[in-house]
Enzyme design. Structure first.
Site, short mmCIF file in Angstrom:
data_model
loop_
_atom_site.label_atom_id
_atom_site.label_comp_id
_atom_site.label_asym_id
_atom_site.label_seq_id
_atom_site.Cartn_x
_atom_site.Cartn_y
_atom_site.Cartn_z
N SER A 113 -26.93 17.13 -18.48
CA SER A 113 -26.58 16.16 -17.45
C SER A 113 -27.32 14.83 -17.63
CB SER A 113 -26.82 16.78 -16.08
OG SER A 113 -26.22 16.00 -15.09
N ASP A 256 -22.90 9.25 -15.55
CA ASP A 256 -23.96 9.95 -16.31
C ASP A 256 -23.31 10.68 -17.51
OD1 ASP A 256 -22.89 12.23 -15.01
OD2 ASP A 256 -24.84 13.20 -14.97
N ASP A 258 -22.58 13.65 -18.44
CA ASP A 258 -21.55 14.70 -18.32
C ASP A 258 -20.59 14.43 -17.15
OD1 ASP A 258 -23.48 15.42 -16.37
OD2 ASP A 258 -22.87 17.53 -16.47
N ASP A 260 -20.53 13.69 -13.87
CA ASP A 260 -20.43 14.19 -12.50
C ASP A 260 -21.18 13.31 -11.50
OD1 ASP A 260 -22.91 15.02 -13.32
OD2 ASP A 260 -22.51 17.17 -13.15
MG MG Z 1 -24.48 15.17 -14.61
#
Ligand code: MG
Length: 461
Positions: A113, A256, A258, A260
Site C-alpha cells: 500500500s 497511493d 495500490d 485505495d
Molecule cells: Mg493503499
C-alpha cells in the site's frame, strides 16, 4: 480479535494484521516467509465447505520487488494445487471485484500500500471479495506453521492470465446509478493526475478519459519507481500542486500505489487533505439517498457535521478497512470509509477504491456547478494534525499514565486511546502496518491541534 499484529516483540520483524503481511524486502520480508503465507493461504482457501474449489485471483502493485514476490506466491499456491487467475498490475480493489465476479475462493494482492519503496507485502481477500475478517485472519494465521499438503506433479495447480480487468472495473464505475456520463463529459474537466508510477498508472487515466476529462498525467509510468514518498499527503504532492496551478486545472488527484487512497488538490492549488475525500463522497451519496455512514475513530468530525445536515447517523469502528466494511454490511450502511482518503460504497464493492472516489467527486462537481474550493467551503473547517513516533518499550505504561491525567474527560478505548473534548479530540494508537505510534488531533485551529499532539508526545517519549 487476537493480538498478533507482530510475529514477536522485536520491531524489525514482519508485520501481520488486519491489512495482511508487510515487511522490508531482503530484511524482514524474505521469500521463505512469503512462501509460507502463500501456501498457507492456498490451504486456507481449500479448507471448509468449499474444499473442492480452489480458485485464487492474484494481482500486484508496481513495486520492483513485486516480480520476485510474484514468483514466490505463484509457486506457493501451485504447490497446494490452486488454480490461479493472474490479473497483472492492478489496484487492490480490482482484485476484490475479480474475486466476487469470478466466484473465486480468495485473492492475494502483492503490495504494501502506502509504505515506502523498500517495503512490500501481501493483502488477502476472502471469497466475498473483502479482506479477511479477524476470525478468518486468525484461522489463516494458525495454518502458517502447519505441515503443508504439497501436491505431486500430476495434482499441482495451474496458472491462467487475464488482462481485461481495467475495462471491467471502469465499466462497473461508469454504470453506477449515480454517474451521469453525459453530465460529467459536458464539463470536460481538466484533471492533473499523480499516480506516483503506482498501479493506478493505467487504470486512472483510462477512467478519467472515459469521463471526458482532459488528463495531465504526472508520474503515470509503471516502468519507473515512485517519484515521491507514497503517502498521498500534502508534503509529498508538491509537483501536483504546482501543475494544477500551472495548467489551470479544475482539480488535482493523487492516489497511493495500490489505488485505495485518494487525495484532492483544489483548482487553486491547495491540498484539501485526505479527510475531505470521504467528506465529499459522503456529502454526494447522502444527497442522493438516506442511510447510515460508517467510518473509523481517526476520521474527521466533518463527517458528523455532514451527516447531521442529512439527518444521517455516523457509526465509528477501529482503524482498518475490514472493520468499516463489516459494520457497513451489518448495518446496511450506504457509504463509508476512512479519513485517509479511502471511500467505500457498499452497493459498488465493499473495499476502498480511489477510482470510485474520483468518479463520485467529479459527478458531485458536475451537479453543483461549483469549483471544488467552493464546494468544500460549505463544510465546517477543522485542522487535523497527524504525527507518528517510534514505538517505545514503555509505551503501554506511559499510555496508562496519560489516561489517568485526562480523568473526567470523555475517553474511548475501542481503538487505542481517544480523548474527546467539545470540538476537538486527540487519538493515540499503534499502527497496524508499521512499528510506530500514530497521534492524530483535530481542532478548529491549527495551533490547538498542534498543542494537543505536542502534549501527548511529551508524555509518551
Ligand atoms: Mg493503499
Amino acid at each position: 480479535m487476537q493480538s498478533y499484529k507482530k510475529r514477536d516483540n522485536s520491531v524489525d520483524s514482519f508485520i501481520f494484521g488486519p491489512s495482511g503481511l508487510r515487511g522490508i524486502v531482503g530484511k524482514t520480508l524474505s521469500p521463505e516467509i512469503v512462501l509460507k503465507f502463500a501456501s498457507a493461504f492456498g490451504e486456507y482457501c481449500k479448507s471448509g465447505a468449499n474444499a473442492s474449489r480452489d480458485k485464487i485471483i492474484l494481482g500486484r502493485d508496481s513495486r520492483k520487488s513485486g516480480e520476485m514476490l510474484w514468483h514466490t506466491v505463484v509457486s506457493g499456491l501451485l504447490s497446494c494445487g490452486c488454480q490461479i487467475i493472474d490479473i497483472g498490475i492492478c489496484p487492490t480493489p480490482t482484485v476484490g471485484i475479480a474475486v466476487k465476479m469470478k466466484k473465486a475462493d480468495g485473492g492475494i494482492v502483492i503490495t504494501s500500500s502506502h509504505n515506502p519503496i523498500e517495503w512490500n507485502g501481501l493483502k488477502f481477500f476472502s471469497k466475498d471479495g473483502t479482506f479477511l475478517n479477524p476470525e478468518q485472519n486468525k484461522k489463516f494465521f494458525n495454518l502458517i506453521d502447519k505441515k503443508r499438503d504439497y501436491k505431486p506433479w500430476n495434482r499441482l495447480g495451474k496458472l491462467y492470465f487475464e488482462n481485461r480487468w481495467d475495462e471491467i472495473h471502469i465499466k462497473k464505475i461508469i454504470n453506477l446509478r449515480y454517474i451521469d456520463l453525459n453530465k460529467i463529459r459536458k464539463k470536460n474537466f481538466k484533471v492533473v493526475l499523480d499516480c506516483n508510477n503506482g498501479a493506478g498508472s493505467l487504470y486512472a487515466p483510462y477512467l478519467l478519459k472515459s469521463l471526458g476529462c482532459e488528463v495531465v498525467e504526472l508520474f503515470c509510468d509503471l516502468t519507473k519507481n515512485f517519484s515521491h514518498p507514497p503517502e498521498p499527503q500534502a508534503r509529498n504532492l508538491k509537483r501536483l500542486i504546482q501543475e494544477v496551478e500551472k495548467k489551470k486545472a479544475d482539480i488535482g488527484f493523487a492516489i497511493d500505489p495500490d489505488v485505495d487512497r485518494l487525495a484532492i488538490v483544489s483548482e487553486k492549488g491547495i491540498p484539501l487533505g485526505e479527510e475531505y475525500t470521504l467528506a465529499l463522497a459522503t456529502d454526494f451519496i447522502l444527497s442522493k439517498r438516506k442511510g447510515d455512514v460508517v467510518t473509523n475513530f481517526s476520521t474527521s468530525q466533518v463527517i458528523d457535521d455532514i451527516a447531521k445536515k442529512y439527518n444521517a447517523k455516523v457509526h465509528r469502528t477501529k482503524v482498518g478497512e475490514i472493520y468499516v466494511a463489516q459494520k457497513l454490511k451489518k448495518l446496511k450502511g450506504i457509504i463509508g470509509g476512512e479519513g485517509n482518503g479511502g471511500v467505500i460504497l457498499p452497493e459498488f464493492h465493499p473495499v476502498r477504491d480511489a477510482l470510485l472516489g474520483m468518479a463520485l467527486i467529479l459527478q458531485h462537481l458536475a451537479e453543483n456547478n461549483l469549483p471544488i474550493s467552493e464546494l468544500v467551503k460549505k463544510f465546517p473547517f477543522y485542522f487535523m494534525v497527524k504525527k507518528a513516533i517510534k514505538l517505545g518499550k514503555n509505551f503501554e505504561n506511559r499510555l496508562e499514565r496519560l489516561k489517568r491525567r485526562y480523568k473526567g474527560i470523555r475517553i474511548s478505548q475501542i481503538d487505542g486511546l481517544k480523548i474527546e473534548f467539545k470540538d476537538s479530540w486527540v487519538q493515540i494508537r499503534k499502527s497496524n502496518t508499521e512499528p510506530i505510534v500514530r497521534i492524530f488531533a483535530e481542532a478548529r485551529s491549527k495551533g490547538k491541534a498542534e498543542g494537543l499532539v505536542r502534549n501527548v508526545i511529551k508524555s509518551l517519549i
